[in-house]
Enzyme design. Structure first.
Site, short mmCIF file in Angstrom:
data_model
loop_
_atom_site.label_atom_id
_atom_site.label_comp_id
_atom_site.label_asym_id
_atom_site.label_seq_id
_atom_site.Cartn_x
_atom_site.Cartn_y
_atom_site.Cartn_z
N HIS A 96 0.96 -1.14 -0.05
CA HIS A 96 0.12 -0.04 -0.16
C HIS A 96 0.82 1.22 -0.24
O HIS A 96 1.88 1.30 0.53
CB HIS A 96 -0.96 0.12 1.28
CG HIS A 96 -1.88 0.97 1.07
ND1 HIS A 96 -1.87 2.23 1.51
CD2 HIS A 96 -3.32 1.06 0.58
CE1 HIS A 96 -3.02 2.99 1.16
NE2 HIS A 96 -3.88 2.02 0.76
N GLU A 136 -8.14 -4.95 -1.09
CA GLU A 136 -8.47 -5.42 -2.09
C GLU A 136 -8.36 -7.28 -1.95
O GLU A 136 -9.31 -7.85 -2.67
CB GLU A 136 -7.71 -5.09 -3.24
CG GLU A 136 -7.24 -3.63 -3.51
CD GLU A 136 -8.32 -3.07 -4.38
OE1 GLU A 136 -8.81 -3.79 -5.35
OE2 GLU A 136 -8.48 -2.12 -4.46
C1 COA Z 1 -0.24 -0.64 -4.07
C2 COA Z 1 1.04 -0.21 -4.60
C3 COA Z 1 0.74 0.29 -5.82
C4 COA Z 1 1.95 0.49 -3.92
O1 COA Z 1 2.86 0.86 -4.38
P1 COA Z 1 4.00 1.90 -4.03
O2 COA Z 1 3.70 2.84 -2.90
O3 COA Z 1 4.61 2.48 -5.18
O4 COA Z 1 5.02 0.85 -3.37
P2 COA Z 1 6.70 0.88 -3.94
O5 COA Z 1 6.56 0.62 -5.49
O6 COA Z 1 7.15 2.08 -3.14
O7 COA Z 1 6.82 -0.65 -3.11
C5 COA Z 1 8.13 -0.82 -2.36
C6 COA Z 1 8.86 -2.05 -2.66
O8 COA Z 1 8.07 -2.95 -2.34
C7 COA Z 1 7.61 -3.98 -3.43
N1 COA Z 1 6.28 -4.29 -3.67
C8 COA Z 1 5.08 -3.32 -3.35
N2 COA Z 1 4.00 -3.91 -3.38
C9 COA Z 1 4.44 -5.36 -3.98
C10 COA Z 1 3.61 -6.59 -4.20
N3 COA Z 1 2.32 -6.14 -3.89
N4 COA Z 1 4.26 -7.51 -4.40
C11 COA Z 1 5.31 -7.51 -4.41
N5 COA Z 1 6.50 -6.67 -4.33
C12 COA Z 1 5.93 -5.29 -4.02
C13 COA Z 1 8.31 -2.96 -4.66
O9 COA Z 1 8.47 -3.75 -6.05
C14 COA Z 1 9.16 -2.12 -4.21
O10 COA Z 1 10.42 -2.98 -4.26
P3 COA Z 1 11.73 -2.37 -4.59
O11 COA Z 1 11.95 -1.49 -3.25
O12 COA Z 1 12.57 -3.56 -4.42
O13 COA Z 1 11.61 -1.46 -5.69
C15 COA Z 1 1.75 -1.45 -4.78
O14 COA Z 1 2.01 -2.15 -3.43
C16 COA Z 1 1.35 -2.61 -5.75
O15 COA Z 1 1.46 -2.47 -7.09
N6 COA Z 1 0.36 -3.46 -5.10
C17 COA Z 1 -0.34 -4.44 -5.82
C18 COA Z 1 -1.48 -3.92 -6.34
C19 COA Z 1 -2.56 -3.81 -5.44
O16 COA Z 1 -2.67 -4.74 -4.63
N7 COA Z 1 -3.26 -2.56 -5.62
C20 COA Z 1 -4.35 -2.40 -4.86
C21 COA Z 1 -3.96 -0.93 -3.80
S1 COA Z 1 -5.33 -0.68 -2.69
#
Ligand code: COA
Length: 387
Positions: free
Chosen positions: A272, A325
């Site tokens: 998140h 979700e």
């Molecule tokens: C929700 C989301 C977009 C948040 O993204 P964000 O704030 O940009 O998080 P970050 O990209 O900063 O993530 C930090 C790290 O964790 C990893 N990470 C984050 N969510 C992850 C997941 N669901 N699975 C695997 N790795 C994940 C990222 O790849 C990143 O790794 P890195 O530091 O090696 O590059 C992201 O967690 C995601 O794509 N989740 C899956 C989609 C989802 O469930 N969406 C619903 C949101 S309510």
């Protein structure tokens, strides 16, 4: 390539505007480190556990929880607005036929039609009472639009709304054509309440940017629906369930998840932008799912446990847990919602949060207009002669 830094009046901010405070709000907040969020002064989870959807809708757009008289008036008012104008109903079959990407894409067109049919005018030109009326008109119609678009897409006739049912019960009724049982209605109602608002998420910000231009309520909602449709925002619950299906059996969890994470994929339903601890919505929805029980719930709990452990090992320090979700998908599946209606159902709740944000933003006459840092070739380069 030399980088040209632009005007001295610009201020750099983190990528994705993460953590940047762009306005004051009385609508609520998300405390990511604590795992707590609230609507106005109340815990959102407590509202979901103790109140009906209409009460919380009233809280968001009128600023207070209703007393008995206000509840009756608001419930009657919103129920009467469920029926669509004839010109909108007549156009929906064409929208559904054109909308191969599903009811949420169709909702963008349908909201534009509704705004035109109801004579929505720019928020800049109307008073706060009329703005509120426009948001209530639009929100009340969203479940009717979504369920009609879904059914038309399936080759079924839309089901006319009923005024004697609650928002949640009527939504399920219009979707399936039969009256839902009390347990499923309440589960969906709690899910809907818990997703009404959630800080300055991408779709809410989009709605506020559009409102800041003075555009009408339908324009702001259409933009918000577009932002919500992306898998990184609202598009994950059906994907989270697809993940459970793809894993299939408990023995495969470990290898399946490891392979994906090591390949750089994201596991849907985890992580998140704000929470660094368990998402309180996820906790509440897991509780609801566990009340239903059954093999899907057991499997989801097992997958959650494994994925959290694997992410903690492979992505140390990132604090990745289930988000709303993951169990939202499970709860909606248990309540018999088709997967392509998962994100639309999210929209049927969030429209109330967008509405409250539109009303608040419309009070501020300042247009939202940030800047970008130009990093292309240093201008002015002479325009080449045309050949
Ligand atoms: C929700 C989301 C977009 C948040 O993204 P964000 O704030 O940009 O998080 P970050 O990209 O900063 O993530 C930090 C790290 O964790 C990893 N990470 C984050 N969510 C992850 C997941 N669901 N699975 C695997 N790795 C994940 C990222 O790849 C990143 O790794 P890195 O530091 O090696 O590059 C992201 O967690 C995601 O794509 N989740 C899956 C989609 C989802 O469930 N969406 C619903 C949101 S309510």
């Amino acid at each position: 390539m030399p980088i040209n830094r632009t005007a001295s009046t610009s201020v750099g901010v983190p990528r994705g505007l993460a953590g940047v405070v762009v306005t004051d709000t009385s609508l609520g907040d998300v405390r990511g480190l604590e795992g707590f969020y609230h609507y106005r002064q109340y815990s959102a989870v407590e509202l979901a556990q103790t109140r009906g959807f209409e009460d919380v809708w009233h809280l968001m757009v009128h600023g207070e929880l209703p007393d008995a008289e206000q509840r009756a008036a608001f419930t009657a008012r919103t129920a009467a607005l469920r029926r669509l104008p004839d010109e909108v109903s007549a156009t929906l079959p064409a929208v559904a036929a054109a909308g191969r990407s599903g009811p949420l894409a169709g909702l963008r067109t349908a909201l534009s039609l509704l705004g035109a049919a109801k004579g929505f005018r720019p928020v800049y030109d109307i008073d706060p009472e009329q703005r509120r009326a426009d948001t209530i008109t639009a929100s009340a119609a969203v479940p009717t639009l979504l369920t009609a678009l879904y059914r038309l897409g399936q080759g079924l006739d839309p089901v006319e709304p009923r005024e004697d049912l609650s928002y949640a019960a009527n939504y399920l009724y219009m979707l399936t054509g039969s009256e839902p049982d009390a347990a499923r209605t309440r589960a969906i109602e709690q899910y809907l309440i818990s997703t009404i608002d959630h800080g300055f998420n991408a779709s809410t910000f989009t709605a506020r940017v559009i409102t800041s231009t003075g555009a009408d309520v339908a324009a702001a909602l259409v933009g918000a629906v577009g932002a919500l449709s992306g898998p990184l925002h609202g598009g994950a619950p059906s994907r989270a369930l697809d993940t459970l299906d793809a894993i299939g059996t408990p023995e495969r969890i470990n290898s399946w998840i490891r392979e994906r994470v090591l390949a750089g994929d994201r596991i849907m339903g985890f992580g998140h932008p704000v929470y660094r601890t368990e998402d309180p919505r996820s906790r509440m929805l897991r509780g609801i799912a566990e009340q239903f029980g059954g093999p899907l719930v057991d499997f989801a709990v097992e997958v959650e446990r494994h994925v959290e452990a694997i992410l903690a090992e492979l992505k140390p320090g990132r604090e990745l847990h289930t988000n709303v979700e993951f169990y939202a998908g499970v709860v909606m599946e248990l309540c018999g919602l088709p997967r392509e209606m998962f994100t639309p159902t999210f929209a049927a709740a969030r429209v109330v949060g967008w509405s409250a944000n539109i009303l608040e933003q419309a009070e501020d006459p300042k247009i939202i207009r940030p800047a970008a840092r130009y990093v292309g070739p240093v201008p002015p380069v002479a325009v080449p002669l045309m050949v």
